[in-house]
Enzyme design. Structure first.
Site, mmCIF file in Angstrom:
data_model
loop_
_atom_site.group_PDB
_atom_site.id
_atom_site.type_symbol
_atom_site.label_atom_id
_atom_site.label_comp_id
_atom_site.label_asym_id
_atom_site.label_seq_id
_atom_site.Cartn_x
_atom_site.Cartn_y
_atom_site.Cartn_z
ATOM 1 N N THR A 87 -5.246 7.202 -5.279
ATOM 2 C CA THR A 87 -5.327 7.437 -3.830
ATOM 3 C C THR A 87 -4.341 8.527 -3.415
ATOM 4 O OG1 THR A 87 -6.061 5.187 -3.426
ATOM 5 C CG2 THR A 87 -5.099 6.332 -1.564
ATOM 6 N N GLU A 111 0.829 -1.208 0.000
ATOM 7 C CA GLU A 111 0.000 0.000 0.000
ATOM 8 C C GLU A 111 0.862 1.256 0.000
ATOM 9 O OE1 GLU A 111 -2.634 -0.865 -1.076
ATOM 10 O OE2 GLU A 111 -4.196 -0.513 0.411
HETATM 11 N N1 HSE Z 1 -8.176 5.195 3.761
HETATM 12 C C1 HSE Z 1 -7.635 5.305 2.447
HETATM 13 C C2 HSE Z 1 -8.009 6.658 1.868
HETATM 14 C C3 HSE Z 1 -8.199 4.189 1.602
HETATM 15 O O1 HSE Z 1 -9.174 7.005 1.963
HETATM 16 O O2 HSE Z 1 -7.148 7.360 1.347
HETATM 17 C C4 HSE Z 1 -7.731 4.173 0.195
HETATM 18 O O3 HSE Z 1 -8.408 3.106 -0.471
#
Ligand code: HSE
Length: 306
Positions: free
Chosen positions: A181, A128
């Site tokens: 993201t 990630e």
């Molecule tokens: N919590 C993360 C965000 C998840 O919202 O940036 C990304 O899938």
């Protein structure tokens, strides 16, 4: 056993009020991976189908996560992986998390499970980090544990599995626009007011209570986000219309899936979830934006063999 084929579920992170801490795994959407033992040390990605992604181990989220796992033990040989992508990157339903989770879960399985699920989350988070710049666990935790999970703490990492009500269904619309993201994190503010905090943690506590007690109406009341959603929703066409209309169609509530552009809704029962899907379709069709819609139970197992 020298080879396994695994299903790596898509996931919905944040679930409205739980930014970076809450997530759920989907049963009906996910990638497939083949993980096999090899006599050559290290990790080799031999094949990727469905998407153009790097085969180089250190540039691939699955490769990075698997390498982190192998660094923790003495192992003679190595592993090969095939990744068959069904989840598009940048969709907001945990594409990178599925690959990272599948890689570490598959290798652990072939090694006779020396690592706990919590350890696997820690390894998968490295994938990630490569994908989004931040080692968040709210996609990889539900992908590995299944159901709903809460990241109570990042340091030290503390993952709490949350009970999943039997009749809870997700409907997810994925507009075919890519939102990275990393980009949708950059637009967020780094401070929130006390008033925003009070609303958010009230909802998060209520949502966890609603899941454990299978109180569907309480779950619905808690699907609110006054911190992230007002900022990110401007990137998503028809977000407000979807939110209003899916409620009328019977959904408990809805919100942005992860960092978007996908939008999720939760419903009690499959029939309602399908009605919600029809409503989403009616709203999106006139926009000309292409989209996919999935109706899915919550995956109780997370990554699993197929
Ligand atoms: N919590 C993360 C965000 C998840 O919202 O940036 C990304 O899938």
């Amino acid at each position: 056993m020298g080879e396994i084929r695994v299903f790596c579920p898509a996931t919905v992170a944040n679930v409205s009020c739980g930014f970076d801490v809450l997530g759920l795994a989907l049963e009906a959407v996910g990638d497939e991976m083949v993980v096999r033992k090899s006599t050559v040390k290290g990790v080799k990605i031999t094949k990727i189908t469905g998407q153009e992604l790097p085969l180089e181990t250190e540039k691939n989220v699955a490769g990075v996560a698997a390498t982190r796992l192998l660094q923790q033990l003495e192992h003679e040989g190595g592993f090969e992986m095939e990744i068959h992508k069904k989840i598009k990157p940048g969709s907001g339903i945990g594409s990178s998390a599925a690959s990272a989770a599948g890689a570490v879960w598959g290798i652990n399985h072939l090694l006779g499970n020396p690592f706990s699920n919590r350890d696997l989350v820690e390894f998968a988070m490295q994938g990630e980090k490569l994908a989004s710049g931040v080692a968040h666990a709210d996609n990889v935790a539900p992908a590995i544990f299944g159901g709903f999970t809460l990241v109570r703490s990042y340091e030290p990492l503390d993952i709490i599995p949350i009970h999943t009500p039997k009749n809870l269904y997700a409907t997810v619309i994925h507009p075919q626009i890519e939102v990275k993201t990393s980009d949708s994190r950059k637009i967020l503010k780094t401070n929130i007011s006390l008033a925003q905090g009070i609303r958010q943690w009230g909802n998060l506590g209520g949502l966890v209570a609603g899941l454990f007690t299978e109180d569907y109406q309480l779950i619905g009341r808690c699907l609110e986000d006054h911190v992230i959603e007002p900022i990110r929703s401007i990137l998503i066409p028809k977000f407000d219309a979807i939110k209003t209309e899916v409620k009328k169609a019977g959904a408990l509530g809805s919100g942005i899936s992860g960092s978007g552009p996908s939008i999720f809704a939760l419903s009690q029962g499959e029939e309602t979830a399908k009605r919600v899907a029809r409503t989403m379709k009616e709203i999106y069709t006139p926009t000309g934006v292409e989209f996919d819609i999935h109706v899915s139970p919550i995956s109780l197992s997370g990554v699993r063999t197929m």
